[in-house]
Motif scaffolding. Structure first.
Motif, mmCIF file in Angstrom:
data_model
loop_
_atom_site.group_PDB
_atom_site.id
_atom_site.type_symbol
_atom_site.label_atom_id
_atom_site.label_comp_id
_atom_site.label_asym_id
_atom_site.label_seq_id
_atom_site.Cartn_x
_atom_site.Cartn_y
_atom_site.Cartn_z
ATOM 1 N N PRO A 168 -15.182 -7.101 34.684
ATOM 2 C CA PRO A 168 -13.984 -6.295 34.937
ATOM 3 C C PRO A 168 -14.290 -4.950 35.602
ATOM 4 O O PRO A 168 -13.535 -4.489 36.456
ATOM 5 C CB PRO A 168 -13.381 -6.119 33.541
ATOM 6 C CG PRO A 168 -13.783 -7.354 32.812
ATOM 7 C CD PRO A 168 -15.167 -7.672 33.307
ATOM 8 N N ARG A 187 -14.614 -5.546 39.239
ATOM 9 C CA ARG A 187 -13.380 -5.970 39.916
ATOM 10 C C ARG A 187 -12.436 -4.812 40.207
ATOM 11 O O ARG A 187 -11.386 -5.007 40.834
ATOM 12 C CB ARG A 187 -12.682 -7.051 39.081
ATOM 13 C CG ARG A 187 -13.464 -8.375 39.056
ATOM 14 C CD ARG A 187 -12.618 -9.535 38.551
ATOM 15 N NE ARG A 187 -12.317 -9.441 37.135
ATOM 16 C CZ ARG A 187 -13.068 -9.958 36.170
ATOM 17 N NH1 ARG A 187 -14.196 -10.586 36.470
ATOM 18 N NH2 ARG A 187 -12.710 -9.826 34.911
ATOM 19 N N GLN A 188 -12.807 -3.603 39.780
ATOM 20 C CA GLN A 188 -12.011 -2.430 40.168
ATOM 21 C C GLN A 188 -12.200 -2.091 41.647
ATOM 22 O O GLN A 188 -11.374 -1.375 42.223
ATOM 23 C CB GLN A 188 -12.433 -1.216 39.329
ATOM 24 C CG GLN A 188 -12.148 -1.367 37.839
ATOM 25 C CD GLN A 188 -12.607 -0.155 37.064
ATOM 26 O OE1 GLN A 188 -11.892 0.846 37.002
ATOM 27 N NE2 GLN A 188 -13.793 -0.231 36.494
#
Length: 375
Positions: A142, A145-146
């Motif tokens: 995560p 995925r920014q």
């Protein structure tokens, strides 16, 4: 304590290596046609390489980039001459992922933007922005995925132009020959269109040459097959023949400032000695020419095997595509024929990435073994 279990391991323990031959703890010899992911560029234990590193160890192995290191100047000059990229500036680091991180960071500094365009089946590393531009959701956490990344297919110039026109793209990053993805390549026409659109929209073009660079494709860099001029070139694997080295070549239009980029270990004395040894062997033994010639020989041999659908790649960055998944074949080649090859994201592709001083005899040995296993 235990090792963090992230690698599926073959039950083989190499204890020595020379040229293209690995020897395990049982005395069994293996033909290495994979080079540890294309890292071994001039063969295991090359005498000039070993001598260069031993001599450097006797002098000084490491100090930081806070002092003068004349080996960096020697490396810069030799690299510029052999690659034909002598107008670029060199920044040294430690790995391919770090090279791509610095390339992406520099592109964002230069443009003031943050979105990146990458391509389907790309692999650019396992860290931060590099892994975000890698087309594999399974290794993108995560926090990765920014990053703002758009993945496009090769050859879709319409989609590429539409994304560029939005005005928020800082960089386009691509491999001229995809490694982990399975040896796919953009066409020359598409690569040139990427270059044109990058110039038109003030977007930084990053050529990821981490696996395909340092002569593996038959030219020093694989993008040179297409007649384009990238803004930044990332490189690593074959640079140090096993010693951890990475770097980027930076077009002179980028302005440097103190502290803009930095590294503790990058460009250390041993790393420079290792890379200089590789460059010297590449030149003296004409290994780029050998890569080109042996690539053609490999393709001719493969054409005589009915099960091979096609040969992918260039030079000695090669793949054999079959009509079936190759995991079992690869395992048999290692355990029965004692030959190391590689896999890809495309499970029907067997990857071949030998040292650039591989011989026809080595390739004949491979094809004879392959025929036995296919039979």
């Amino acid at each position: 304590m235990e090792l963090f279990d992230v690698y599926p391991l073959y039950d083989i323990t190499p204890v020595s290596a020379k040229g293209l031959i690995l020897t395990d703890d049982q005395g069994v010899e293996y033909l290495d046609l994979y080079g540890g992911h294309a890292v071994i560029s001039i063969g295991h234990g090359h005498p000039h390489y070993v001598s260069r590193i031993k001599e450097q160890l006797d002098r000084i192995a490491f100090y930081s980039n806070a002092v003068q290191n004349p080996l960096q100047q020697q490396l810069m000059e030799k690299l510029g001459y052999l690659s034909g990229c002598d107008e670029y500036r060199l920044f040294l680091c430690n790995s391919g992922a770090e090279a791509n991180e610095n390339a992406l960071k520099l592109a964002s500094f230069h443009t003031g933007r943050s979105r990146v365009i990458a391509f389907h089946n790309s692999f650019h590393g396992r860290t931060s922005a590099a892994v975000a531009t890698t087309d594999n959701p399974g290794i993108n956490a995560p926090i990765n995925r920014q990053q703002q990344v758009t993945f496009l297919p090769f050859e879709d110039a319409t989609a590429l132009e539409a994304e560029m026109a939005k005005g928020d793209v800082c960089a386009v990053i691509l491999e001229a020959i995809q490694g982990v993805g399975g040896l796919d390549e953009p066409s020359t026409a598409f690569y040139r269109e990427i270059s044109r659109l990058c110039r038109e929209h003030d977007v930084v073009l990053i050529a990821d040459e981490v696996q395909s660079g340092f002569g593996r494709s038959g030219k020093f860099f694989a993008f040179q097959h297409h007649g384009i001029e990238p803004d930044i070139i990332s490189m690593a694997k074959g640079m140090g023949n096993g010693f951890p080295v990475g770097g980027i070549l930076i077009h002179p239009k980028f302005k440097a400032s103190h502290g803009l980029l930095g590294t503790t270990f990058g460009g250390n004395h041993l790393a420079c000695a290792a890379t200089l040894a590789v460059l010297e062997v590449l030149e003296k033994e004409q290994l780029m020419k050998n890569a080109e010639e042996l690539g053609s020989y490999f393709a001719a041999c493969a054409a005589r095997i009915p099960e091979v659908k096609r040969v992918k790649g260039r030079g000695l960055m090669l793949g054999l595509e079959f009509g079936f998944e190759v995991a079992s074949l690869r395992k048999r080649l290692i355990t029965k024929q004692h030959i190391f090859t590689g896999s890809a994201k495309d499970k029907s592709v067997l990857r071949i990435l030998p040292a650039l001083n591989v011989s026809k005899d080595h390739l004949d040995q491979f094809f004879n073994a392959l025929k036995r296993e296919l039979a």
